[in-house]
Write a protein that holds these residues in place. Structure first.
Motif, PDB file in Angstrom:
ATOM      1  N   VAL A 171       0.847  -1.193   0.000  1.00 44.74           N
ATOM      2  CA  VAL A 171       0.000   0.000   0.000  1.00 44.74           C
ATOM      3  C   VAL A 171       0.883   1.244   0.000  1.00 44.74           C
ATOM      4  CG1 VAL A 171      -1.725   1.326   1.260  1.00 44.74           C
ATOM      5  CG2 VAL A 171      -1.909  -1.164   1.154  1.00 44.74           C
ATOM      6  N   MET A 172       0.717   2.057  -1.032  1.00 48.28           N
ATOM      7  CA  MET A 172       1.469   3.299  -1.169  1.00 48.28           C
ATOM      8  C   MET A 172       0.729   4.460  -0.515  1.00 48.28           C
ATOM      9  SD  MET A 172       2.424   5.189  -4.758  1.00 48.28           S
ATOM     10  CE  MET A 172       0.735   5.750  -5.099  1.00 48.28           C
ATOM     11  N   GLY A 173      -0.612   4.398  -0.590  1.00 48.03           N
ATOM     12  CA  GLY A 173      -1.401   5.484  -0.032  1.00 48.03           C
ATOM     13  C   GLY A 173      -2.885   5.212  -0.164  1.00 48.03           C
ATOM     14  N   THR A 174      -3.663   6.107   0.399  1.00 51.39           N
ATOM     15  CA  THR A 174      -5.120   6.018   0.346  1.00 51.39           C
ATOM     16  C   THR A 174      -5.685   7.424   0.177  1.00 51.39           C
ATOM     17  OG1 THR A 174      -5.310   6.210   2.755  1.00 51.39           O
ATOM     18  CG2 THR A 174      -5.212   3.981   1.843  1.00 51.39           C
ATOM     19  N   SER A 175      -6.938   7.496  -0.237  1.00 49.12           N
ATOM     20  CA  SER A 175      -7.619   8.787  -0.286  1.00 49.12           C
ATOM     21  C   SER A 175      -9.093   8.590   0.000  1.00 49.12           C
ATOM     22  CB  SER A 175      -7.421   9.471  -1.643  1.00 49.12           C
ATOM     23  OG  SER A 175      -7.966   8.697  -2.694  1.00 49.12           O
ATOM     24  N   SER A 176      -9.717   9.643   0.513  1.00 51.12           N
ATOM     25  CA  SER A 176     -11.125   9.584   0.905  1.00 51.12           C
ATOM     26  C   SER A 176     -11.870  10.774   0.323  1.00 51.12           C
ATOM     27  CB  SER A 176     -11.263   9.599   2.435  1.00 51.12           C
ATOM     28  OG  SER A 176     -10.603   8.492   3.020  1.00 51.12           O
ATOM     29  N   VAL A 177     -12.930  10.475  -0.423  1.00 51.04           N
ATOM     30  CA  VAL A 177     -13.830  11.503  -0.937  1.00 51.04           C
ATOM     31  C   VAL A 177     -15.049  11.535  -0.030  1.00 51.04           C
ATOM     32  CG1 VAL A 177     -15.248  12.229  -2.885  1.00 51.04           C
ATOM     33  CG2 VAL A 177     -12.999  11.205  -3.289  1.00 51.04           C
ATOM     34  N   HIS A 178     -15.400  12.713   0.470  1.00 54.06           N
ATOM     35  CA  HIS A 178     -16.417  12.824   1.509  1.00 54.06           C
ATOM     36  C   HIS A 178     -17.813  13.041   0.936  1.00 54.06           C
ATOM     37  CE1 HIS A 178     -12.954  12.982   4.079  1.00 54.06           C
ATOM     38  NE2 HIS A 178     -12.530  14.087   3.500  1.00 54.06           N
ATOM     39  N   ALA A 179     -18.808  12.727   1.763  1.00 58.61           N
ATOM     40  CA  ALA A 179     -20.201  12.837   1.328  1.00 58.61           C
ATOM     41  C   ALA A 179     -20.631  14.289   1.160  1.00 58.61           C
ATOM     42  CB  ALA A 179     -21.118  12.137   2.328  1.00 58.61           C
ATOM     43  N   ILE A 234       1.618  12.308  -8.302  1.00 55.91           N
ATOM     44  CA  ILE A 234       0.700  12.684  -9.379  1.00 55.91           C
ATOM     45  C   ILE A 234      -0.366  11.620  -9.586  1.00 55.91           C
ATOM     46  CG2 ILE A 234       0.527  13.055 -11.865  1.00 55.91           C
ATOM     47  CD1 ILE A 234       1.560  15.465 -10.250  1.00 55.91           C
ATOM     48  N   VAL A 235       0.025  10.348  -9.532  1.00 52.39           N
ATOM     49  CA  VAL A 235      -0.950   9.269  -9.699  1.00 52.39           C
ATOM     50  C   VAL A 235      -2.000   9.328  -8.597  1.00 52.39           C
ATOM     51  CG1 VAL A 235      -1.268   6.760  -9.579  1.00 52.39           C
ATOM     52  CG2 VAL A 235       0.549   7.721 -11.001  1.00 52.39           C
ATOM     53  N   LEU A 236      -1.566   9.443  -7.347  1.00 50.47           N
ATOM     54  CA  LEU A 236      -2.517   9.442  -6.235  1.00 50.47           C
ATOM     55  C   LEU A 236      -3.412  10.680  -6.249  1.00 50.47           C
ATOM     56  CD1 LEU A 236      -2.019   8.277  -2.633  1.00 50.47           C
ATOM     57  CD2 LEU A 236      -2.907  10.573  -3.014  1.00 50.47           C
ATOM     58  N   VAL A 237      -2.823  11.854  -6.396  1.00 52.67           N
ATOM     59  CA  VAL A 237      -3.625  13.079  -6.338  1.00 52.67           C
ATOM     60  C   VAL A 237      -4.508  13.210  -7.579  1.00 52.67           C
ATOM     61  CG1 VAL A 237      -3.562  15.596  -6.165  1.00 52.67           C
ATOM     62  CG2 VAL A 237      -1.919  14.222  -4.877  1.00 52.67           C
ATOM     63  N   GLY A 238      -3.985  12.844  -8.749  1.00 51.28           N
ATOM     64  CA  GLY A 238      -4.783  12.924  -9.967  1.00 51.28           C
ATOM     65  C   GLY A 238      -5.992  12.009  -9.928  1.00 51.28           C
ATOM     66  N   PHE A 239      -5.786  10.766  -9.489  1.00 57.60           N
ATOM     67  CA  PHE A 239      -6.900   9.833  -9.336  1.00 57.60           C
ATOM     68  C   PHE A 239      -7.923  10.360  -8.335  1.00 57.60           C
ATOM     69  CE2 PHE A 239      -5.038   6.185 -11.550  1.00 57.60           C
ATOM     70  CZ  PHE A 239      -6.167   5.468 -11.900  1.00 57.60           C
ATOM     71  N   THR A 240      -7.423  10.885  -7.225  1.00 55.91           N
ATOM     72  CA  THR A 240      -8.316  11.384  -6.180  1.00 55.91           C
ATOM     73  C   THR A 240      -9.174  12.530  -6.689  1.00 55.91           C
ATOM     74  OG1 THR A 240      -6.734  10.723  -4.458  1.00 55.91           O
ATOM     75  CG2 THR A 240      -8.400  12.360  -3.854  1.00 55.91           C
ATOM     76  N   LEU A 241      -8.574  13.441  -7.447  1.00 55.96           N
ATOM     77  CA  LEU A 241      -9.339  14.560  -7.994  1.00 55.96           C
ATOM     78  C   LEU A 241     -10.400  14.065  -8.973  1.00 55.96           C
ATOM     79  CD1 LEU A 241      -9.964  17.515  -8.418  1.00 55.96           C
ATOM     80  CD2 LEU A 241      -8.035  17.637 -10.024  1.00 55.96           C
ATOM     81  N   TYR A 242     -10.019  13.139  -9.845  1.00 50.49           N
ATOM     82  CA  TYR A 242     -10.985  12.610 -10.803  1.00 50.49           C
ATOM     83  C   TYR A 242     -12.164  11.952 -10.080  1.00 50.49           C
ATOM     84  CZ  TYR A 242     -13.150   9.496 -14.187  1.00 50.49           C
ATOM     85  OH  TYR A 242     -14.070   8.831 -14.954  1.00 50.49           O
ATOM     86  N   TRP A 243     -11.876  11.107  -9.097  1.00 51.33           N
ATOM     87  CA  TRP A 243     -12.941  10.412  -8.380  1.00 51.33           C
ATOM     88  C   TRP A 243     -13.796  11.404  -7.595  1.00 51.33           C
ATOM     89  CZ3 TRP A 243     -15.854   6.574  -8.849  1.00 51.33           C
ATOM     90  CH2 TRP A 243     -16.541   5.995  -7.780  1.00 51.33           C
ATOM     91  N   CYS A 244     -13.169  12.438  -7.049  1.00 55.14           N
ATOM     92  CA  CYS A 244     -13.910  13.478  -6.340  1.00 55.14           C
ATOM     93  C   CYS A 244     -14.926  14.142  -7.262  1.00 55.14           C
ATOM     94  CB  CYS A 244     -12.942  14.519  -5.784  1.00 55.14           C
ATOM     95  SG  CYS A 244     -13.734  15.972  -5.047  1.00 55.14           S
ATOM     96  N   MET A 245     -14.528  14.441  -8.495  1.00 57.44           N
ATOM     97  CA  MET A 245     -15.436  15.102  -9.427  1.00 57.44           C
ATOM     98  C   MET A 245     -16.563  14.173  -9.868  1.00 57.44           C
ATOM     99  SD  MET A 245     -14.335  18.061  -9.327  1.00 57.44           S
ATOM    100  CE  MET A 245     -15.576  18.676 -10.474  1.00 57.44           C
ATOM    101  N   VAL A 246     -16.261  12.879 -10.001  1.00 54.89           N
ATOM    102  CA  VAL A 246     -17.313  11.910 -10.327  1.00 54.89           C
ATOM    103  C   VAL A 246     -18.357  11.878  -9.212  1.00 54.89           C
ATOM    104  CG1 VAL A 246     -17.816   9.456 -10.647  1.00 54.89           C
ATOM    105  CG2 VAL A 246     -15.856  10.491 -11.805  1.00 54.89           C
ATOM    106  N   VAL A 247     -17.882  11.848  -7.961  1.00 53.50           N
ATOM    107  CA  VAL A 247     -18.799  11.831  -6.819  1.00 53.50           C
ATOM    108  C   VAL A 247     -19.595  13.127  -6.751  1.00 53.50           C
ATOM    109  CG1 VAL A 247     -18.920  11.786  -4.293  1.00 53.50           C
ATOM    110  CG2 VAL A 247     -17.409  10.199  -5.492  1.00 53.50           C
ATOM    111  N   ARG A 248     -18.939  14.262  -6.982  1.00 53.78           N
ATOM    112  CA  ARG A 248     -19.625  15.555  -6.919  1.00 53.78           C
ATOM    113  C   ARG A 248     -20.770  15.635  -7.923  1.00 53.78           C
ATOM    114  NH1 ARG A 248     -15.771  20.765  -6.736  1.00 53.78           N
ATOM    115  NH2 ARG A 248     -17.857  21.678  -6.879  1.00 53.78           N
ATOM    116  N   MET A 249     -20.572  15.070  -9.093  1.00 48.75           N
ATOM    117  CA  MET A 249     -21.604  15.145 -10.127  1.00 48.75           C
ATOM    118  C   MET A 249     -22.800  14.255  -9.822  1.00 48.75           C
ATOM    119  SD  MET A 249     -19.613  15.410 -13.774  1.00 48.75           S
ATOM    120  CE  MET A 249     -18.960  13.752 -13.625  1.00 48.75           C
ATOM    121  N   ASN A 250     -22.598  13.249  -8.962  1.00 54.15           N
ATOM    122  CA  ASN A 250     -23.662  12.281  -8.709  1.00 54.15           C
ATOM    123  C   ASN A 250     -24.182  12.302  -7.277  1.00 54.15           C
ATOM    124  OD1 ASN A 250     -23.768  10.416 -11.294  1.00 54.15           O
ATOM    125  ND2 ASN A 250     -21.606  10.807 -10.888  1.00 54.15           N
TER     126      ASN A 250
END
Length: 221
Positions: A66-74, A171-187
């Protein structure tokens, strides 16, 4: 610099570029990140997505650690992450436009934390997220395909840090996190409320770049 102009920076102008490919498996909600020039497609990273908790787990491909984790909030639109034991926040800078920032020591010439800024632009085929450093020079681009459900993204790391493994990890971790955050925000309608009530005022402490907190560090206070 005007935030609107950040997405039109000449990110392709750098002769130093490292391109990664991202393949997504719907069966287990995992993404495999490989070097685009590697014909064997050996995974450099394995990204697992928990759709129930909106958490991401990043593992290095060769050793499955495990290199890292990220959490997108409700509700909050600013995700939290942890990379190699260092905690950080991908901080939203605007209620409606996609402008985020995080601090980095890897992209700093002095070793002191510097502010990195992410913006986005979308077209008919791709949804692009571009990262610039404190001098507004592009250092990375995360490009997600809007039409290909499997080979759905590429990541470009630009400039002198293009082949730096630590920079690639970030870049991989933060870029993925931002993308997933925007997917969650839209839905997620709760994220829309988070956008409405997000404070745009900065305190004196927020205006200064804080050093990342290392997990397990002993507080001097």
């Amino acid at each position: 610099m005007d935030p609107k102009s950040m997405t039109t920076l000449p990110h392709h102008a750098s002769a130093q570029t490292h391109t990664l490919s991202v393949d997504f498996a719907w069966s287990n909600f995992k993404s495999l990140v490989t070097d685009a020039s590697d014909e064997s497609k050996t995974p450099l990273y394995i990204v697992s997505c928990n759709v129930l908790t909106s958490n991401l787990t990043f593992k290095t491909g060769p050793d499955d650690k495990v290199m890292g984790t990220s959490s997108v909030h409700a509700i909050s639109i600013s995700p939290d992450y942890e990379l190699h034991g260092v905690k950080g926040t991908l901080q939203a800078q605007h209620r409606l436009r996609t402008i985020y920032s995080h601090t980095s020591t890897i992209f700093s010439d002095s070793g002191a934390p510097v502010k990195m800024t992410w913006t986005s632009q979308s077209g008919f085929k791709n949804w692009d997220f571009i990262c610039v450093d404190e001098m507004q020079q592009p250092v990375a681009k995360f490009s997600a395909s809007l039409w290909n459900p499997k080979k759905w993204a590429t990541i470009e790391i630009l400039g002198p840090k293009a082949h730096d493994v630590r920079a690639r990890d970030e870049i991989v971790l933060v870029g993925f996190t931002l993308y997933w955050c925007m997917v969650v925000r839209m839905n997620n309608p709760l994220n829309l409320l988070g956008s409405v009530f997000m404070s745009t005022e900065k305190t004196s402490e927020e205006e200064q770049i804080e050093k990342p907190t290392r997990v397990g560090a002993v507080s001097s206070g």
